[in-house]
Design an enzyme around this catalytic site. Structure first.
Site: not given
Lengths: 218, 264
Positions: B131, B12
Site C-alpha cells: 500500500d 474483501d
C-alpha cells in the site's frame, strides 16, 4: 463419449510437493477416480499416474527419490503405462535442472536441461498461448486456448524432437510456448506426457486437456 | 501472441463473508465468497484475490474453510492475503487450496519473512502486497512514494520503490501494487507509481487502486502492469470483467478471451 465408459483410476503422486489437492480436484471434476498416494504399489497399479510439482527442482528431486518416484515412473513407462508430469513434475523428467547455479540430476527420461528463461519479466506468470504439433492428442480441440503458467525455468532446447534424431523410435511431439524466447510447454511421447503449465488451474481449457489425457488411458 | 494481461477481481472477506455491498441480483447468497468466486470465474476472471480482513483470530478458521471451498469449485488461481505472519500461516493456506499468498504489514515489520516463505515454497507462491502513497507531511523519499501500513492509515517514511526492490531480492515472485492515493477515487490508476516500480523490478506487477471505468485499464498496462485488479467496481456491478477485457483488447492488449471459444 456418451456410452458407458469405465471410470479411470488415477493416482496423484504424493511426494511432499504442494498443490496435490488442486490436481486431485481438477481430475475428479473431469470424472477420474483419484487417489493421492506415495505408495509405489498403488502408483504402479493406477490407470494413469500424475506427477505434480512446485517449487525448487532440487527439493522436488529429493522428495521424489524419497518415495522411489524415479523407479516408479521408469517401471510404468517400461510397461507402457501412462504418466503425466505437471510443471516441475515435467521438468524433473529431463536430464537435469540448473537453478541458482545448482545443477541437479533429474529422472533423465528425456535429454535436455531445465534452465532459467530469458525474458524481461520473470516468473512467467499467467495465461499464455501454445503451439501444439499436428495430431496432438492432449491439445485436440484446444487450438487457440490459453493455459496458466507459473515458472521461471524451462527447457529451451529439445534435441530429441528434431527430425531424424530418434531413428526408428517415435520422436516426442513437442508443444512450444514463448516468453522471451521459446520453451517446452508440453510433451507427448508414447505413455509419457507432460505440461509446463498447470492444467488444474487453467479453467475449462485445462479441464478439457485433462479429459483428453484420461481418454488415452485404458 | 503473448502472455495475456490478467484481470483480477478482489474480494474483501471478513469472518467468511464478503464485505462491501454486492448487487448481483442472480446470486443465491451475495455475501458468500465462494458464490462470488464462481460468478467471477464464469465472467472470465483470470485469477481471484481474497483479502482477509478478519480481526479476531478465532474467526480465521472460517477463512481456511472459505479458501478450501473456493478451491474445490473454481479452477483458476487464487491468491489469499491479509494477516499472513508466518511460514505456518502460508503452509496452512496453501494446504487449503490457495495458489499464492500475499504478505503486507508483517513483511514490512520483518522483511526476513519473505526469504523464509520463498525458501520453503518458492518465489512463485509469494506476492508482496504494498500500500503505497505519495509522501506528505514533510516526509521525503527518493521516489516520492512511501510505504503505508494498516490499510494505508499509517505512513512509514520508507521509500516504496526501494521496498519493492528489497522484497524482490528477498524472494517475492510478484507485486500487488496498491495506490492509497487512487484507492476509492475511481479516477484511474496511479500510472506514475506503476512506472516508478516497473523501472526497478522484473517480477510481475499487479496494478490496484483507482479503477472506475473501462478506459482506466489500458494506461495501467502501458505504464508496466502485467495484471490489473479491482474490487468495488466489480462488486457493485459498475464494471463487468468482460467489459474490462474488451476495453483492453480494443487497446491492443493481449487478453484471455475464453468466452469466444466455448468448450462445452
Amino acid at each position: 463419449m456418451g456410452s458407458v465408459a469405465a471410470v479411470k483410476k488415477v493416482v496423484v503422486l504424493d511426494y511432499g510437493s504442494g498443490n496435490l489437492r488442486s490436481a486431485e480436484r481438477a481430475l475428479t471434476r473431469v470424472g477420474a477416480d483419484v487417489t493421492v498416494s506415495a505408495d509405489p504399489e498403488v502408483a504402479l497399479e493406477a490407470d494413469g499416474l500424475v506427477v505434480p510439482g512446485v517449487g525448487a527442482y532440487a527439493a522436488c528431486m529429493d522428495g521424489l527419490r524419497a518415495v522411489d518416484g524415479p523407479k516408479v515412473i521408469g517401471r510404468r513407462l517400461a510397461g507402457g503405462r501412462p504418466v503425466l508430469g505437471i510443471c516441475v513434475g515435467m521438468q524433473i523428467l529431463f536430464e537435469r535442472g540448473v537453478e541458482h547455479g545448482q545443477d541437479t540430476e533429474g529422472c533423465g527420461e528425456w535429454p535436455g536441461v531445465v534452465e532459467q528463461l530469458h525474458a524481461p519479466v520473470l516468473p512467467h506468470m499467467g495465461w499464455n498461448t501454445v503451439s501444439s504439433p499436428e495430431g496432438s492428442k492432449l491439445f485436440a480441440g484446444l487450438e487457440g486456448q490459453r493455459f496458466y503458467f507459473v515458472h521461471s525455468y524451462g527447457v529451451r532446447e529439445f534435441p530429441l524432437a528434431e527430425p531424424g534424431v530418434t531413428g526408428r523410435l517415435t520422436p516426442p511431439a513437442v508443444t512450444w510456448a514463448e516468453h522471451g524466447d521459446r520453451f517446452v510447454a508440453g510433451v507427448e511421447n508414447g505413455p509419457l506426457s507432460a505440461t509446463q503449465f498447470h492444467p488444474e488451474k487453467s479453467g475449462d481449457a485445462g479441464a478439457a486437456l485433462l479429459t483428453n489425457w484420461l481418454d488415452t488411458l485404458d | 501472441m503473448s502472455l495475456a494481461v490478467r484481470v483480477i477481481p478482489c474480494l474483501d472477506v471478513d469472518a467468511g463473508r464478503v464485505v462491501k455491498g454486492v448487487n448481483f441480483v442472480d446470486l443465491v447468497d451475495a455475501g458468500d465468497p465462494v458464490e462470488m468466486a464462481r460468478v467471477y470465474d464464469a465472467e472470465g476472471a483470470d485469477e481471484l484475490t481474497f483479502l482477509d480482513i478478519t480481526a479476531s483470530s478465532g474467526d480465521r478458521e472460517t477463512t481456511y474453510d472459505v479458501v478450501r471451498r473456493t478451491a474445490e469449485s473454481v479452477f483458476i488461481p487464487l491468491t489469499v492475503g491479509g494477516g499472513v505472519r508466518s511460514v505456518a500461516d502460508v503452509d496452512r493456506l496453501l494446504r487449503n487450496g490457495a495458489d499464492k499468498i500475499a504478505v503486507n504489514t508483517a513483511a514490512v515489520t520483518r522483511p526476513e519473512l519473505i526469504a523464509e516463505i520463498a525458501d520453503r515454497f518458492g518465489n512463485q507462491v509469494l506476492v508482496l502486497s504494498l500500500d503505497a502513497r505519495r509522501v506528505r507531511d514533510g516526509v521525503q523519499t527518493d521516489s516520492g512514494f512511501e510505504v503505508t501500513t494498516h490499510g494505508g492509515r499509517r505512513g512509514t517514511g520508507r521509500d516504496a520503490v526501494e521496498w519493492v526492490v528489497q522484497a524482490a531480492q528477498l524472494g517475492v515472485g510478484e507485486v500487488l501494487l496498491n495506490s492509497m492515493d487512487a484507492d476509492g477515487t475511481r479516477a484511474g490508476f496511479d500510472t506514475d507509481l506503476i512506472s516508478a516500480v516497473r523501472r526497478e523490478v522484473t517480477v510481475p506487477l499487479i496494478a490496484s487502486g483507482g479503477a472506475g471505468a473501462v478506459d482506466h485499464f489500458p494506461p495501467a498496462v502501458a505504464a508496466g502492469a502485467d495484471a490489473v485488479l479491482a474490487a468495488s467496481v466489480f462488486h457493485f456491478g459498475q464494471l463487468r470483467v468482460g467489459d474490462v477485457k474488451q476495453g483492453l483488447a480494443a487497446a491492443g492488449v493481449p487478453i484471455r478471451q475464453e468466452a469466444d471459444r466455448p468448450l462445452r
